[in-house]
Design an enzyme around this catalytic site. Sequence first.
Site, PDB file in Angstrom:
ATOM      1  N   HIS A  14      26.302  55.942  13.747  1.00 51.16           N
ATOM      2  CA  HIS A  14      24.928  55.467  13.902  1.00 51.16           C
ATOM      3  C   HIS A  14      24.908  53.945  13.977  1.00 51.16           C
ATOM      4  O   HIS A  14      25.928  53.267  13.859  1.00 51.16           O
ATOM      5  CB  HIS A  14      24.024  55.982  12.763  1.00 51.16           C
ATOM      6  CG  HIS A  14      24.111  55.179  11.505  1.00 51.16           C
ATOM      7  ND1 HIS A  14      23.023  54.921  10.704  1.00 51.16           N
ATOM      8  CD2 HIS A  14      25.148  54.567  10.906  1.00 51.16           C
ATOM      9  CE1 HIS A  14      23.395  54.186   9.680  1.00 51.16           C
ATOM     10  NE2 HIS A  14      24.675  53.961   9.761  1.00 51.16           N
ATOM     11  N   CYS A  33      25.309  46.539  10.114  1.00 53.93           N
ATOM     12  CA  CYS A  33      24.829  47.891  10.446  1.00 53.93           C
ATOM     13  C   CYS A  33      24.175  47.925  11.821  1.00 53.93           C
ATOM     14  O   CYS A  33      23.964  48.990  12.398  1.00 53.93           O
ATOM     15  CB  CYS A  33      23.835  48.391   9.395  1.00 53.93           C
ATOM     16  SG  CYS A  33      24.603  48.638   7.795  1.00 53.93           S
ATOM     17  N   HIS A  39      28.889  52.480  14.218  1.00 52.27           N
ATOM     18  CA  HIS A  39      29.917  52.655  13.183  1.00 52.27           C
ATOM     19  C   HIS A  39      29.691  54.018  12.557  1.00 52.27           C
ATOM     20  O   HIS A  39      28.664  54.651  12.795  1.00 52.27           O
ATOM     21  CB  HIS A  39      29.825  51.535  12.130  1.00 52.27           C
ATOM     22  CG  HIS A  39      28.539  51.561  11.359  1.00 52.27           C
ATOM     23  ND1 HIS A  39      27.393  50.962  11.810  1.00 52.27           N
ATOM     24  CD2 HIS A  39      28.206  52.146  10.187  1.00 52.27           C
ATOM     25  CE1 HIS A  39      26.412  51.155  10.938  1.00 52.27           C
ATOM     26  NE2 HIS A  39      26.875  51.878   9.940  1.00 52.27           N
ATOM     27  N   HIS A  41      30.126  57.046   9.208  1.00 57.71           N
ATOM     28  CA  HIS A  41      30.203  57.320   7.772  1.00 57.71           C
ATOM     29  C   HIS A  41      30.682  58.752   7.563  1.00 57.71           C
ATOM     30  O   HIS A  41      30.386  59.638   8.366  1.00 57.71           O
ATOM     31  CB  HIS A  41      28.833  57.189   7.091  1.00 57.71           C
ATOM     32  CG  HIS A  41      28.256  55.816   7.163  1.00 57.71           C
ATOM     33  ND1 HIS A  41      28.695  54.780   6.371  1.00 57.71           N
ATOM     34  CD2 HIS A  41      27.263  55.307   7.927  1.00 57.71           C
ATOM     35  CE1 HIS A  41      27.990  53.689   6.654  1.00 57.71           C
ATOM     36  NE2 HIS A  41      27.119  53.972   7.592  1.00 57.71           N
ATOM     37  N   ASP A  79      27.249  66.858  12.808  1.00 56.05           N
ATOM     38  CA  ASP A  79      28.658  66.570  12.529  1.00 56.05           C
ATOM     39  C   ASP A  79      29.391  66.119  13.802  1.00 56.05           C
ATOM     40  O   ASP A  79      29.275  66.764  14.846  1.00 56.05           O
ATOM     41  CB  ASP A  79      29.330  67.815  11.947  1.00 56.05           C
ATOM     42  CG  ASP A  79      30.732  67.535  11.443  1.00 56.05           C
ATOM     43  OD1 ASP A  79      30.965  66.436  10.902  1.00 56.05           O
ATOM     44  OD2 ASP A  79      31.597  68.422  11.593  1.00 56.05           O
ATOM     45  N   HIS A  80      30.110  65.009  13.684  1.00 58.81           N
ATOM     46  CA  HIS A  80      30.831  64.408  14.813  1.00 58.81           C
ATOM     47  C   HIS A  80      29.898  63.976  15.951  1.00 58.81           C
ATOM     48  O   HIS A  80      30.298  63.962  17.119  1.00 58.81           O
ATOM     49  CB  HIS A  80      31.915  65.352  15.350  1.00 58.81           C
ATOM     50  CG  HIS A  80      33.119  65.438  14.454  1.00 58.81           C
ATOM     51  ND1 HIS A  80      33.085  66.046  13.220  1.00 58.81           N
ATOM     52  CD2 HIS A  80      34.379  64.981  14.600  1.00 58.81           C
ATOM     53  CE1 HIS A  80      34.267  65.976  12.667  1.00 58.81           C
ATOM     54  NE2 HIS A  80      35.079  65.322  13.469  1.00 58.81           N
ATOM     55  N   GLU A 124      25.560  58.271   1.688  1.00 51.54           N
ATOM     56  CA  GLU A 124      26.080  57.653   2.910  1.00 51.54           C
ATOM     57  C   GLU A 124      27.434  57.001   2.664  1.00 51.54           C
ATOM     58  O   GLU A 124      28.364  57.123   3.451  1.00 51.54           O
ATOM     59  CB  GLU A 124      25.089  56.622   3.437  1.00 51.54           C
ATOM     60  CG  GLU A 124      25.448  56.113   4.820  1.00 51.54           C
ATOM     61  CD  GLU A 124      24.605  54.915   5.215  1.00 51.54           C
ATOM     62  OE1 GLU A 124      23.920  54.983   6.227  1.00 51.54           O
ATOM     63  OE2 GLU A 124      24.625  53.906   4.476  1.00 51.54           O
TER      64      GLU A 124
END
Length: 135
Positions: A14, A33, A39, A41, A79-80, A124
Amino acid sequence: MVFLTRRETFNAAHRLFNPNWDDEKNFEVFGVCANKNYHGHNYELFVTVKGNPNPETGIITNLKELSTIIKKEIIDKIDHKNIDSDVDFMKGQLSTTENLTMAIFNELKKVITDCELHRVKVQETENNSAEYFGE
Ligand code: NI
């Protein structure tokens, strides 16, 4: 009343960026950010339901079924993925932990019917998390 929590994990990319601001303002508010190329998490998701255990089974809800619901409604979609561009329930929202937590709660609220959804917590990073109780 007992509170029961299921943990799931996902990883996603994100970027915190308000399209109504210029780059300078975004970096002022969001720092790294806001980095252009995103980037990622490794998120942890905690879903807590509440209720009184059924006297016959001793459980509030079947955790395996709860896990299946969370996977179908949330994990499979995020996810991913890139939260900002790929996730339908985050469309038009800044991908902050706060917004993500509220959006996940609202999605799960629609589909958890055999017990009451109490809380969603999104971790996060090791140090940052948000919780939402529906109000
Ligand atoms: Ni981030």
